[in-house]
Design an enzyme around this catalytic site. Structure first.
Site, short mmCIF file in Angstrom:
data_model
loop_
_atom_site.label_atom_id
_atom_site.label_comp_id
_atom_site.label_asym_id
_atom_site.label_seq_id
_atom_site.Cartn_x
_atom_site.Cartn_y
_atom_site.Cartn_z
N ASP A 88 53.38 48.06 68.61
CA ASP A 88 53.17 46.74 67.66
C ASP A 88 51.94 46.20 68.18
OD1 ASP A 88 56.32 46.53 67.31
OD2 ASP A 88 56.65 46.16 69.54
N GLU A 134 61.61 42.80 59.95
CA GLU A 134 60.96 42.07 61.08
C GLU A 134 59.31 42.52 61.19
OE1 GLU A 134 62.81 43.59 64.88
OE2 GLU A 134 62.10 45.68 64.28
#
Ligand SMILES: *[C@@H]1O[C@H](CO)[C@@H](O)[C@H](O)[C@H]1NC(C)=O
Length: 314
Positions: A35, A205
């Site tokens: 991420d 997401e």
């Protein structure tokens, strides 16, 4: 004309099929980032922040070779996150950095897998180095669990002095909050819905808003993260003529109705690409993401072309 149109559609589809196969650009050194979010200081040094206990900090002078510098919060320093992560020295997720020209601002998530007991916090530092960060408090939270969305995966988008935070994961999808530029905190609790899926348990997401030309692009990650080489994460996009909604995919399907055009999917050189950020560097828009190999998660960096009005990995 019909033939021409279908030939064009075929060509466009082909471009996307090809782009969805492009491997990560060359990255070396410590690239075990998950991420990731990218910033650059006034000296041209790159800073990459990513998911880890205390949040990892990596730097690079050339955007290729990466060195792990340490943690934003070393030694379990972020005690205010413990009630959301359920641990000491919690595994803080999916940070988002912004360099003002004087200091780094960092939004990050505290949660546990599959839980809405989640919060987004803000920190800043003048150097970006481990242990130099000031805690600026909570930005927003979905605990107690009376909300229909999940306050993780923050993304900051700034234009003309307007600050927006997109966030969200599963449940009712991706939301947008207006922020006060002076504080980096919400101006109000008013939420706008940007994207939602019902397929695959609503797996959308890691939102990122990026402006190119006349369009705003909303990137998201679909499907299953965090399963090593079983991950099915893939990067999707829609576009709009405004930042705060109206995103549609290349087929005209609203992102609030399950739309999303494929940007990058699993292929032989990258399994489950996602968790992306898009950064404007001297050589243009840069897609930063993670993917999996048999050795674990790894950083991916590619240039993006918007030549045909839709992002293509190059
Ligand atoms: C992938 O799934 C298989 C079958 O469920 C499982 O045995 C294996 O451990 C999984 N691998 C990873 C890396 O999670």
């Amino acid at each position: 004309m019909v033939f021409f149109k279908s030939a064009l559609l075929f060509a466009t589809t082909l471009i996307h099929l090809v782009s969805a196969q492009v491997g990560p650009g060359r990255v070396t050194g410590d690239i075990a980032a998950h991420d990731p979010t990218l910033c650059k200081d006034n000296n041209g040094k790159y800073y990459l922040f990513s998911t880890a206990p205390g949040l990892d900090i990596r730097t690079s002078t050339d955007r290729i070779h990466w060195t792990l510098e340490g943690r934003v919060w070393p030694n379990g320093g972020a005690t205010w996150t413990d009630e959301y992560t359920g641990t000491r020295d919690g595994n803080l997720w999916a940070p988002e950095c912004y360099y003002t020209g004087q200091e780094f601002w960092l939004y990050y998530s505290a949660s546990s897998f599959g839980s809405q007991k989640s919060a987004i916090f803000l920190a800043k530092s003048t150097t970006g180095s481990p242990g130099t960060w000031t805690h600026l408090g909570m930005v927003t939270s979905t605990a107690p669990r009376t909300h229909d969305y999940n306050a993780i995966d923050p993304n900051l988008f700034i234009e003309n002095g307007n600050w927006y935070l997109s966030l969200g994961s599963y449940w009712t999808g991706i939301k947008l909050l207006r922020l006060d530029p002076a504080t980096g905190k919400p101006l109000s609790n008013a939420l706008i819905s940007l994207a939602r899926r019902t397929a695959n348990s609503g797996a959308v997401e890691a939102s990122t808003i990026y402006k190119n030309g006349n369009y705003y692009y909303l990137f998201t990650s679909w499907d299953n993260c965090c399963r090593g080489t079983n991950s099915t994460y893939n990067i999707r996009v829609g576009r709009s003529s405004r930042a705060d909604g109206g995103y549609v995919d290349q087929n005209g399907v609203a992102l609030t109705n399950g739309g999303g055009t494929l940007v990058l999917a699993t292929h032989s050189r990258a399994i489950g690409p996602g968790g992306q950020d898009v950064y404007t560097d001297n050589d243009g828009p840069i897609l930063v993401y993670h993917h999996y190999t048999s050795a674990g998660h790894a950083l991916g960096i590619n240039r993006l072309s918007f030549a045909n009005g839709w992002p293509v990995v190059v």
